[in-house]
Design a protein around this motif. Structure first.
Motif, PDB file in Angstrom:
ATOM      1  N   MET A  36       0.850  -1.197   0.000  1.00 48.10           N
ATOM      2  CA  MET A  36       0.000   0.000   0.000  1.00 48.10           C
ATOM      3  C   MET A  36       0.882   1.242   0.000  1.00 48.10           C
ATOM      4  O   MET A  36       1.863   1.320   0.736  1.00 48.10           O
ATOM      5  N   GLY A  37       0.503   2.220  -0.803  1.00 42.28           N
ATOM      6  CA  GLY A  37       1.313   3.419  -0.910  1.00 42.28           C
ATOM      7  C   GLY A  37       0.490   4.688  -0.836  1.00 42.28           C
ATOM      8  O   GLY A  37      -0.729   4.666  -1.008  1.00 42.28           O
ATOM      9  N   TRP A  38       1.179   5.772  -0.576  1.00 42.16           N
ATOM     10  CA  TRP A  38       0.558   7.103  -0.587  1.00 42.16           C
ATOM     11  C   TRP A  38       1.294   7.973  -1.597  1.00 42.16           C
ATOM     12  O   TRP A  38       2.535   7.974  -1.663  1.00 42.16           O
ATOM     13  N   PHE A  39       0.514   8.714  -2.358  1.00 49.55           N
ATOM     14  CA  PHE A  39       1.014   9.667  -3.343  1.00 49.55           C
ATOM     15  C   PHE A  39       0.287  10.987  -3.104  1.00 49.55           C
ATOM     16  O   PHE A  39      -0.729  11.033  -2.415  1.00 49.55           O
ATOM     17  N   ARG A  40       0.780  12.035  -3.723  1.00 44.62           N
ATOM     18  CA  ARG A  40       0.042  13.305  -3.708  1.00 44.62           C
ATOM     19  C   ARG A  40       0.293  14.043  -5.013  1.00 44.62           C
ATOM     20  O   ARG A  40       1.286  13.816  -5.695  1.00 44.62           O
ATOM     21  N   GLN A  41      -0.631  14.910  -5.328  1.00 41.68           N
ATOM     22  CA  GLN A  41      -0.493  15.733  -6.526  1.00 41.68           C
ATOM     23  C   GLN A  41      -1.006  17.120  -6.232  1.00 41.68           C
ATOM     24  O   GLN A  41      -2.189  17.301  -5.903  1.00 41.68           O
ATOM     25  N   ALA A  42      -0.112  18.082  -6.349  1.00 43.08           N
ATOM     26  CA  ALA A  42      -0.475  19.490  -6.171  1.00 43.08           C
ATOM     27  C   ALA A  42      -0.841  20.080  -7.527  1.00 43.08           C
ATOM     28  O   ALA A  42      -0.408  19.577  -8.569  1.00 43.08           O
ATOM     29  N   PRO A  43      -1.612  21.158  -7.538  1.00 46.92           N
ATOM     30  CA  PRO A  43      -2.010  21.777  -8.810  1.00 46.92           C
ATOM     31  C   PRO A  43      -0.796  22.141  -9.651  1.00 46.92           C
ATOM     32  O   PRO A  43       0.149  22.769  -9.162  1.00 46.92           O
ATOM     33  N   GLY A  44      -0.816  21.734 -10.906  1.00 51.19           N
ATOM     34  CA  GLY A  44       0.258  22.074 -11.817  1.00 51.19           C
ATOM     35  C   GLY A  44       1.528  21.272 -11.645  1.00 51.19           C
ATOM     36  O   GLY A  44       2.532  21.540 -12.314  1.00 51.19           O
ATOM     37  N   LYS A  45       1.492  20.279 -10.753  1.00 48.29           N
ATOM     38  CA  LYS A  45       2.692  19.472 -10.504  1.00 48.29           C
ATOM     39  C   LYS A  45       2.419  18.008 -10.808  1.00 48.29           C
ATOM     40  O   LYS A  45       1.272  17.570 -10.851  1.00 48.29           O
ATOM     41  N   GLU A  46       3.496  17.260 -10.984  1.00 48.56           N
ATOM     42  CA  GLU A  46       3.363  15.836 -11.228  1.00 48.56           C
ATOM     43  C   GLU A  46       3.034  15.107  -9.929  1.00 48.56           C
ATOM     44  O   GLU A  46       3.329  15.598  -8.832  1.00 48.56           O
ATOM     45  N   ARG A  47       2.445  13.942 -10.088  1.00 53.18           N
ATOM     46  CA  ARG A  47       2.159  13.128  -8.916  1.00 53.18           C
ATOM     47  C   ARG A  47       3.468  12.702  -8.252  1.00 53.18           C
ATOM     48  O   ARG A  47       4.414  12.309  -8.932  1.00 53.18           O
ATOM     49  N   PRO A  90       2.433  24.765   4.104  1.00 53.12           N
ATOM     50  CA  PRO A  90       1.578  25.123   2.968  1.00 53.12           C
ATOM     51  C   PRO A  90       1.922  24.344   1.699  1.00 53.12           C
ATOM     52  O   PRO A  90       1.023  24.025   0.904  1.00 53.12           O
ATOM     53  N   GLU A  91       3.181  23.996   1.523  1.00 53.27           N
ATOM     54  CA  GLU A  91       3.581  23.246   0.329  1.00 53.27           C
ATOM     55  C   GLU A  91       3.126  21.786   0.362  1.00 53.27           C
ATOM     56  O   GLU A  91       3.294  21.063  -0.617  1.00 53.27           O
ATOM     57  N   ASP A  92       2.552  21.359   1.473  1.00 57.57           N
ATOM     58  CA  ASP A  92       1.961  20.018   1.530  1.00 57.57           C
ATOM     59  C   ASP A  92       0.547  19.998   0.947  1.00 57.57           C
ATOM     60  O   ASP A  92      -0.066  18.931   0.833  1.00 57.57           O
ATOM     61  N   THR A  93       0.026  21.156   0.607  1.00 54.10           N
ATOM     62  CA  THR A  93      -1.304  21.230   0.023  1.00 54.10           C
ATOM     63  C   THR A  93      -1.352  20.455  -1.288  1.00 54.10           C
ATOM     64  O   THR A  93      -0.554  20.702  -2.195  1.00 54.10           O
ATOM     65  N   ALA A  94      -2.276  19.505  -1.367  1.00 57.31           N
ATOM     66  CA  ALA A  94      -2.358  18.630  -2.545  1.00 57.31           C
ATOM     67  C   ALA A  94      -3.549  17.695  -2.367  1.00 57.31           C
ATOM     68  O   ALA A  94      -4.155  17.642  -1.289  1.00 57.31           O
ATOM     69  N   VAL A  95      -3.847  16.975  -3.424  1.00 64.26           N
ATOM     70  CA  VAL A  95      -4.758  15.840  -3.314  1.00 64.26           C
ATOM     71  C   VAL A  95      -3.904  14.620  -3.011  1.00 64.26           C
ATOM     72  O   VAL A  95      -2.923  14.348  -3.714  1.00 64.26           O
ATOM     73  N   TYR A  96      -4.284  13.911  -1.966  1.00 58.37           N
ATOM     74  CA  TYR A  96      -3.528  12.743  -1.529  1.00 58.37           C
ATOM     75  C   TYR A  96      -4.264  11.473  -1.960  1.00 58.37           C
ATOM     76  O   TYR A  96      -5.469  11.343  -1.747  1.00 58.37           O
ATOM     77  N   TYR A  97      -3.492  10.564  -2.547  1.00 55.41           N
ATOM     78  CA  TYR A  97      -4.052   9.332  -3.077  1.00 55.41           C
ATOM     79  C   TYR A  97      -3.434   8.120  -2.400  1.00 55.41           C
ATOM     80  O   TYR A  97      -2.225   8.066  -2.171  1.00 55.41           O
ATOM     81  N   CYS A  98      -4.283   7.165  -2.149  1.00 59.51           N
ATOM     82  CA  CYS A  98      -3.857   5.860  -1.696  1.00 59.51           C
ATOM     83  C   CYS A  98      -3.789   4.949  -2.919  1.00 59.51           C
ATOM     84  O   CYS A  98      -4.620   5.064  -3.829  1.00 59.51           O
ATOM     85  N   ALA A  99      -2.828   4.036  -2.934  1.00 54.44           N
ATOM     86  CA  ALA A  99      -2.690   3.118  -4.056  1.00 54.44           C
ATOM     87  C   ALA A  99      -2.245   1.757  -3.548  1.00 54.44           C
ATOM     88  O   ALA A  99      -1.679   1.644  -2.453  1.00 54.44           O
ATOM     89  N   ALA A 100      -2.501   0.750  -4.370  1.00 49.95           N
ATOM     90  CA  ALA A 100      -2.131  -0.613  -3.997  1.00 49.95           C
ATOM     91  C   ALA A 100      -1.493  -1.329  -5.170  1.00 49.95           C
ATOM     92  O   ALA A 100      -1.851  -1.088  -6.328  1.00 49.95           O
ATOM     93  N   ARG A 101      -0.550  -2.170  -4.877  1.00 49.82           N
ATOM     94  CA  ARG A 101       0.033  -3.031  -5.898  1.00 49.82           C
ATOM     95  C   ARG A 101       0.334  -4.400  -5.281  1.00 49.82           C
ATOM     96  O   ARG A 101       0.528  -4.502  -4.065  1.00 49.82           O
ATOM     97  N   ARG A 102       0.390  -5.377  -6.115  1.00 47.81           N
ATOM     98  CA  ARG A 102       0.777  -6.698  -5.640  1.00 47.81           C
ATOM     99  C   ARG A 102       2.272  -6.716  -5.354  1.00 47.81           C
ATOM    100  O   ARG A 102       3.051  -6.000  -5.987  1.00 47.81           O
ATOM    101  N   GLN A 103       2.661  -7.534  -4.421  1.00 52.03           N
ATOM    102  CA  GLN A 103       4.080  -7.684  -4.090  1.00 52.03           C
ATOM    103  C   GLN A 103       4.900  -8.002  -5.340  1.00 52.03           C
ATOM    104  O   GLN A 103       6.046  -7.579  -5.470  1.00 52.03           O
ATOM    105  N   SER A 104       4.300  -8.766  -6.252  1.00 58.18           N
ATOM    106  CA  SER A 104       5.009  -9.221  -7.437  1.00 58.18           C
ATOM    107  C   SER A 104       5.044  -8.194  -8.556  1.00 58.18           C
ATOM    108  O   SER A 104       5.662  -8.413  -9.589  1.00 58.18           O
ATOM    109  N   SER A 105       4.373  -7.078  -8.356  1.00 55.36           N
ATOM    110  CA  SER A 105       4.302  -6.068  -9.402  1.00 55.36           C
ATOM    111  C   SER A 105       5.092  -4.829  -9.016  1.00 55.36           C
ATOM    112  O   SER A 105       5.231  -4.507  -7.840  1.00 55.36           O
ATOM    113  N   SER A 106       5.596  -4.110  -9.998  1.00 52.90           N
ATOM    114  CA  SER A 106       6.313  -2.866  -9.726  1.00 52.90           C
ATOM    115  C   SER A 106       5.416  -1.651  -9.860  1.00 52.90           C
ATOM    116  O   SER A 106       5.802  -0.546  -9.484  1.00 52.90           O
TER     117      SER A 106
END
Length: 121
Positions: A36-47, A90-106
């Motif tokens: 399980m992972g966490w990502f974020r994406q701020a406006p105008g920036k890459e995830r 303030p620079e932590d402002t973003a949409v935060y996403y949870c994601a999942a992958r299988r152990q066997s997948s990158s």
């Protein structure tokens, strides 16, 4: 199919804390198999990848931008992963996403809808 639902976002002042939760479900979900992972994406920036955790609690490091302030954890009994965020900026402002992958997948193949975190100065 894996379903992920994030919660816990909101508006907080700089220096404050929030805890995000991500509840996982679905026929394809198995704690033992999933990272399980966490990502974020701020406006105008890459995830941005923040951190990830495997079934046994092994953590795949933290992004430099959040190291020492954010902590990932999981409760396998509840199929839930958390992101404790302290000393927010303030620079932590973003949409935060949870994601999942299988152990066997990158690649993270399952994503939540995201939760907005806004940090005011």
């Amino acid at each position: 199919q894996v379903q992920l639902v994030e919660s816990g976002g909101g508006l907080v002042q700089a220096g404050g804390s929030l805890r995000l939760s991500c509840a996982a479900s679905g026929r394809s979900f198995s704690n033992y198999l999933m990272v399980m992972g966490w990502f974020r994406q701020a406006p105008g920036k890459e995830r941005e990848f923040l951190t990830a955790i495997n079934w046994s609690g092994g953590i795949t490091g933290y992004a430099d931008s959040v190291k020492g302030r954010f902590t990932i954890s999981r409760d396998n009994a509840k199929n839930t992963v958390y992101l404790q965020m302290n000393s927010l900026k303030p620079e932590d402002t973003a949409v935060y996403y949870c994601a999942a992958r299988r152990q066997s997948s990158s690649a993270f193949g399952s994503w939540g809808q995201g939760t907005q975190v806004t940090v005011s100065s």
